[in-house]
Design a protein around this motif. Structure first.
Motif, short mmCIF file in Angstrom:
data_model
loop_
_atom_site.label_atom_id
_atom_site.label_comp_id
_atom_site.label_asym_id
_atom_site.label_seq_id
_atom_site.Cartn_x
_atom_site.Cartn_y
_atom_site.Cartn_z
N UNK A 249 0.86 -1.19 0.00
CA UNK A 249 0.00 0.00 0.00
C UNK A 249 0.89 1.23 0.00
N UNK A 250 0.77 2.04 -1.04
CA UNK A 250 1.57 3.26 -1.15
C UNK A 250 0.95 4.38 -0.32
N UNK A 251 1.72 5.40 0.04
CA UNK A 251 1.18 6.50 0.86
C UNK A 251 -0.02 7.21 0.23
N UNK A 252 -0.12 7.20 -1.11
CA UNK A 252 -1.24 7.86 -1.77
C UNK A 252 -2.45 6.95 -1.92
N UNK A 253 -2.38 5.73 -1.38
CA UNK A 253 -3.50 4.79 -1.46
C UNK A 253 -3.42 3.83 -2.63
N UNK A 254 -2.41 3.99 -3.48
CA UNK A 254 -2.24 3.05 -4.60
C UNK A 254 -1.76 1.70 -4.06
N UNK A 255 -2.15 0.64 -4.77
CA UNK A 255 -1.75 -0.71 -4.39
C UNK A 255 -0.85 -1.30 -5.47
N UNK A 256 0.19 -1.99 -5.02
CA UNK A 256 1.09 -2.65 -5.96
C UNK A 256 1.21 -4.12 -5.57
N UNK A 277 -10.27 -2.51 -2.31
CA UNK A 277 -9.42 -1.73 -1.41
C UNK A 277 -9.10 -0.36 -1.99
N UNK A 278 -8.74 -0.33 -3.27
CA UNK A 278 -8.33 0.94 -3.89
C UNK A 278 -9.49 1.89 -4.07
N UNK A 279 -10.67 1.37 -4.42
CA UNK A 279 -11.82 2.23 -4.73
C UNK A 279 -12.64 2.59 -3.51
N UNK A 322 -2.99 -0.74 -8.86
CA UNK A 322 -4.43 -0.51 -8.76
C UNK A 322 -4.65 0.76 -7.95
N UNK A 323 -5.32 1.74 -8.55
CA UNK A 323 -5.57 3.02 -7.89
C UNK A 323 -7.04 3.41 -8.04
N UNK A 324 -7.51 4.30 -7.19
CA UNK A 324 -8.88 4.78 -7.28
C UNK A 324 -9.08 5.58 -8.56
N UNK A 333 -8.04 7.04 2.34
CA UNK A 333 -6.69 6.58 1.99
C UNK A 333 -5.99 6.01 3.23
N UNK A 334 -6.12 6.72 4.34
CA UNK A 334 -5.45 6.28 5.57
C UNK A 334 -6.01 4.95 6.08
N UNK A 335 -7.25 4.65 5.73
CA UNK A 335 -7.89 3.42 6.22
C UNK A 335 -7.55 2.20 5.39
N UNK A 336 -6.91 2.36 4.24
CA UNK A 336 -6.66 1.22 3.35
C UNK A 336 -5.80 0.14 4.01
#
Length: 351
Positions: A249-256, A277-279, A322-324, A333-336
């Motif tokens: 989970x990246x700081x901006x909410x993106x997932x890799x 998770x991303x959306x 995967x990003x919103x 974002x903080x809750x992801x």
């Protein structure tokens, strides 16, 4: 305050409660409509909590769609008070017709109340009979083996974020509905009969009657479900391991996540989890669209960024991103990371 004698329940039920909520923070919340199943669950949960020195909180949702609902909530409150259990009535302030809307509102209200109580788990009274009924309903709808395995003991609440993730625990899935009615009668407690449970306009009511008329069919379904459940547990545990080990989970909410994804159906479920998770959305994705996108990901050299379920799915530098699709609020974002951890817990099947 009325004391509850140890309920006569199937062996292993205490283990079910322990597995689902022993280490959960805060009180154990119980969703109680006033029907026989949920009232029995409340009494059993109270007994379990007493032996484990835990707190229990009863939650009743008044959808405002039936004039009897307010009285039923008071009925639950009175029973809870007799056993010394705190109770809250949750009201849907802007009721709208439709079962799907009522269900979303109910989960939202329950999750919000659990968070306010400092809890992360809500117990619901799904029974062995509900599981058998669900099998026939899903079979008629063309569900595959994964869905036919039935209702799961632990799942992530479909209430959409923001907020601390809340899990739904179902400790009575091995308990017949009749045993719960017997328990209430033993303790001299009545319950509310929802008239909709006798309305053949609802598919579940028709299925319930079919199973009541054919006990042998019910028995065969439960045996088959038990076998499918073992397979599903293996698949879900493998998915939990993949999510916990490989998803970043990246700081901006993106997932890799690394490529290739898990094989077969597990890859589709992994992709669905990343999209959710991303959306921040919890509604199921269209199975055909998910299947096509998962297939395209197996050929990343030809995959262009695609959107599904409110998320953008792309491949960059041999990794799945995967990003919103639209920006999320900072609290979402903080809750992801917490939602990812809760998803892993739900797949594992125990807290």
């Amino acid at each position: 305050m009325r004391q509850l004698e140890t309920p006569t329940v199937p062996k292993g039920l205490t283990d079910s409660f322990d597995r689902l909520c022993q280490v959960a923070a805060g009180p154990v919340c119980v969703a109680v409509s006033g029907g026989g199943d949920s009232l029995a669950l409340l009494l059993i949960a109270a007994d379990w909590a007493q032996t484990r020195r835990r707190d229990v909180c009863a939650l009743t949702v008044d959808h405002g769609l039936r004039p009897e609902a307010a009285g039923e909530a008071r009925f639950v409150a009175e029973i809870a008070a007799r056993y010394g259990i705190p109770h809250r009535t949750l009201r849907w302030e802007a009721p709208q017709p439709g079962q799907a809307k009522a269900r979303r509102a109910r989960h939202h209200l329950l999750a919000a109340a659990a968070r306010e109580a400092g809890s992360v788990v809500i117990l619901t009274a799904h029974t062995q009979d509900d599981n058998a009924e669900t099998f026939l309903i899903r079979a008629r709808a063309g569900s595959g083996w994964y869905g036919l395995a039935g209702i799961q003991p632990l799942s992530l609440s479909p209430a959409e974020p923001p907020g601390v993730p809340v899990l739904l625990g179902r400790p009575l899935l091995a308990t017949p509905r009749a045993a719960l009615r017997d328990l209430l009668q033993t303790h001299g407690e009545g319950w509310v009969e929802d008239p909709s449970n006798e309305n053949p306009a609802y598919e579940r009511v028709r299925v319930r009657r079919t199973l009541a008329e054919d006990p042998a069919l019910r028995a065969r379904i439960l045996v088959l479900q038990e076998r499918l459940q073992l397979l599903r547990q293996l698949q879900d545990q493998a998915l939990a391991n993949w999510l916990s080990q490989y998803v970043e989970v990246r700081p901006d909410g993106a997932l890799r996540a690394p490529l290739p994804p898990p094989p077969g159906e597990r890859g589709e479920r992994a992709l669905a989890a990343l999209i959710a998770l991303a959306s921040g959305r919890t509604r199921p994705l269209r199975s055909d669209a998910l299947h096509r996108l998962a297939h395209r990901i197996t050929r990343p050299d030809t995959l262009r960024p695609a959107t599904l379920g409110g998320a953008i799915v792309a491949v960059r530098k041999d990794k799945l991103h995967v990003t919103a699709e639209h920006g999320l609020a900072p609290e979402q974002v903080n809750a992801i990371p917490a939602r990812l951890a809760a998803m892993v817990t739900a797949c594992s099947g125990h807290m």
